[in-house]
Structure formats: C-alpha cells, structure tokens
Enzyme design. Structure first.
Site, PDB file in Angstrom:
ATOM      1  N   PHE A  65     -19.092 -55.564 -46.238  1.00  0.00           N
ATOM      2  CA  PHE A  65     -20.214 -54.695 -46.604  1.00  0.00           C
ATOM      3  C   PHE A  65     -20.195 -53.426 -45.759  1.00  0.00           C
ATOM      4  CE2 PHE A  65     -24.884 -53.750 -46.146  1.00  0.00           C
ATOM      5  CZ  PHE A  65     -25.104 -53.371 -47.469  1.00  0.00           C
ATOM      6  N   SER A  79     -16.078 -61.138 -43.510  1.00  0.00           N
ATOM      7  CA  SER A  79     -17.524 -60.930 -43.508  1.00  0.00           C
ATOM      8  C   SER A  79     -18.102 -61.139 -44.916  1.00  0.00           C
ATOM      9  CB  SER A  79     -17.838 -59.533 -42.960  1.00  0.00           C
ATOM     10  OG  SER A  79     -19.198 -59.405 -42.636  1.00  0.00           O
ATOM     11  N   MET A  80     -18.744 -60.116 -45.521  1.00  0.00           N
ATOM     12  CA  MET A  80     -19.204 -60.269 -46.900  1.00  0.00           C
ATOM     13  C   MET A  80     -18.036 -60.581 -47.819  1.00  0.00           C
ATOM     14  SD  MET A  80     -21.035 -57.569 -49.529  1.00  0.00           S
ATOM     15  CE  MET A  80     -19.510 -56.682 -49.870  1.00  0.00           C
ATOM     16  N   ASP A 133     -18.095 -62.322 -31.736  1.00  0.00           N
ATOM     17  CA  ASP A 133     -18.671 -61.588 -32.868  1.00  0.00           C
ATOM     18  C   ASP A 133     -20.101 -61.144 -32.565  1.00  0.00           C
ATOM     19  OD1 ASP A 133     -19.582 -60.729 -35.411  1.00  0.00           O
ATOM     20  OD2 ASP A 133     -18.268 -62.164 -36.414  1.00  0.00           O
ATOM     21  N   HIS A 193     -16.105 -58.813 -34.428  1.00  0.00           N
ATOM     22  CA  HIS A 193     -16.297 -59.104 -35.847  1.00  0.00           C
ATOM     23  C   HIS A 193     -15.107 -58.703 -36.710  1.00  0.00           C
ATOM     24  CE1 HIS A 193     -18.387 -60.037 -39.495  1.00  0.00           C
ATOM     25  NE2 HIS A 193     -18.271 -58.795 -39.940  1.00  0.00           N
TER      26      HIS A 193
END
Length: 258
Positions: free
Chosen positions: A25, A93-94, A194, A224
């Site tokens: 994202f 992630s997303m 993260d 992250h």
C-alpha cells in the site's frame, strides 16, 4: 500521469513455473524488483504489476479502492495461469494480503504462497476513526521507507490518502475472513524489527490459514521493507528453495525457523 522513476511494472518470461508478486500500500514495484529479478534469473516466469493509483501521485490513490487493486492482481494471475503449469502468489505487506486472497479464491490454481510482513489489519487510533476522519482529513504522513539498510530507498508516496486507507481497512477485514480457505503451502517471512506491521499480524495469519505445509522465517536484520533491506538475499534464497520444493513435489512439510 507519468509513473515515478523505478515504479514501473516488471515482467519476464521464463519456464513453466510462474510467480506473481504484489507490492504494498502506497508503494510500488520498485520495492520488489530485486526479488523479482533474482527469480527471473533462475528461469521463472515473473509478473510484478503496478497497482492502480500507485506509482504516480497520492491523489491518484485517493480515487481507487481495494477492488481495483485486487482486480489487477487477479488479472495477472489468470494471465500467468494461461502460460504456466504452476503459479505462486507472493507479496509484501498489503501485497501479502492480496496474495493470500488470491490463494483463498483460486484454490489449487495457486501452487503456493510467499509473503513478507503480511498486513492483517490497520492498527492504532487511525483505524478506529477512519470511517469519520476520511471525510474531514484528506491525508496523513506516509508509511514508506521503513528500512534499516543505510542508503536503501523505497519509491512510494509521502502521504496516505484516508479514503484509500479506509478501503484498505475494509479489504484486510475481508482477507482475515478468507484465511481459513488458504490451504496451499505457505512461506511466511517476517522482520524482527518491523515498525510498520506488528508481528501480531503474521501470527494472526499463521493461526487462521488451513495450510498444513507452513514455514515461518524470522528476518533478524531488516525492518518492514525487507525486500530492500539486509535480509533481501535471505528472502530470495528461502523463496527459491520453497518454490523448487513445491514445484517438484520434493521434500518434507515446512517448519518454523529463525
């Protein structure tokens, strides 16, 4: 609207095993390009699309939603399936949430899933206020660039449009409900340091999927965006080993490791 330098999609034709990689994202394909290139160098067919509203300016993301992002990776998966014998879904992630939903919805059309620091929910006060605050405030500061490695830069937005963040919140809730439908072999890699997505999100994914072949890898030296960080080589090595094992039907079921 011109695409930001480095944010272009990446595709390479290879053999009968394909990998679809999904970025995060407000990020772009740039964050996964080294991973994608290394997989392509090993003869895999690779697709790394640019999600709608990403890679240009945050105002473009403001007018998109999760349906647009998911539709893009769904199209890419179907295209890969037309020319590959087996296809793996991967993401950061997303992008990890997108890969998990593809696995849940497409069943055995997805041979396996590889995720790095997968997002499972929007955290903090922002998450609780999004239904109202998105009508009052357009953006908040960006979330890209959570990298420990000196000099490493992530190409993404310095602002997060709240309408899009609200859509992300809705999407992650749907993915959480879909997780029991994920039965494919799963490789989950998470960063110890993260600062964007807490370890609880990975734990939630691991606790809800129905996969029996699960490997968890803890990345000790990255934040992250681990795909651009100190553990980038580890991610590639683990990915190639996982894909080779599943694609050839070799080896034992996964383990939990550091």
């Amino acid at each position: 609207m011109p695409v930001l330098p480095g944010a272009e999609p990446y595709r390479r034709e290879g053999g009968g095993v394909g990998v679809l990689l999904c970025h995060g994202f407000t990020g772009s394909p740039q964050s996964l390009r080294p991973w994608a290139q290394r997989l392509a160098e090993r003869g895999l067919t690779v697709a790394l699309p640019l999600l709608p509203g990403h890679g240009t300016r945050w105002q473009d993301l403001q007018i998109t939603g999760w349906q647009d992002w998911y539709a893009e990776v769904d199209r890419e998966l179907r295209a890969l399936r037309e020319r590959c014998d087996q296809v793996f879904a991967a993401g950061l992630s997303m992008g990890g949430a997108l890969a998990l939903r593809l696995a849940a919805k497409h069943g055995q059309e997805v041979a396996g899933v590889l995720v790095v620091n997968p997002a499972n929910q929007v955290h903090g006060l922002l998450a609780r206020t999004l239904p109202v605050s998105r009508h009052l405030v357009r953006t908040v500061p960006g979330i890209t660039g959570d990298i420990a490695k000196e000099g490493a830069v992530e190409v993404g937005y310095d602002r997060v449009p709240l309408h899009a963040a609200h859509s992300l919140r809705t999407f992650l809730r749907q993915v959480d409900g879909d997780l029991p439908q994920v039965t494919q072999p799963l490789l989950l890699m998470r960063s110890r340091q993260d600062r964007t997505v807490p370890a609880a999100d990975s734990a939630r994914v691991l606790s809800r999927v129905s996969s029996t072949d699960v490997t968890e890898v803890v990345l000790e030296h990255s934040r992250h965006v681990a795909t651009l960080d100190h553990d980038a080589d580890r991610i590639v090595e683990e990915s190639l080993g996982f894909i080779d094992r599943i694609a050839t039907g070799d080896g034992e079921e996964g383990t939990t490791g550091g």
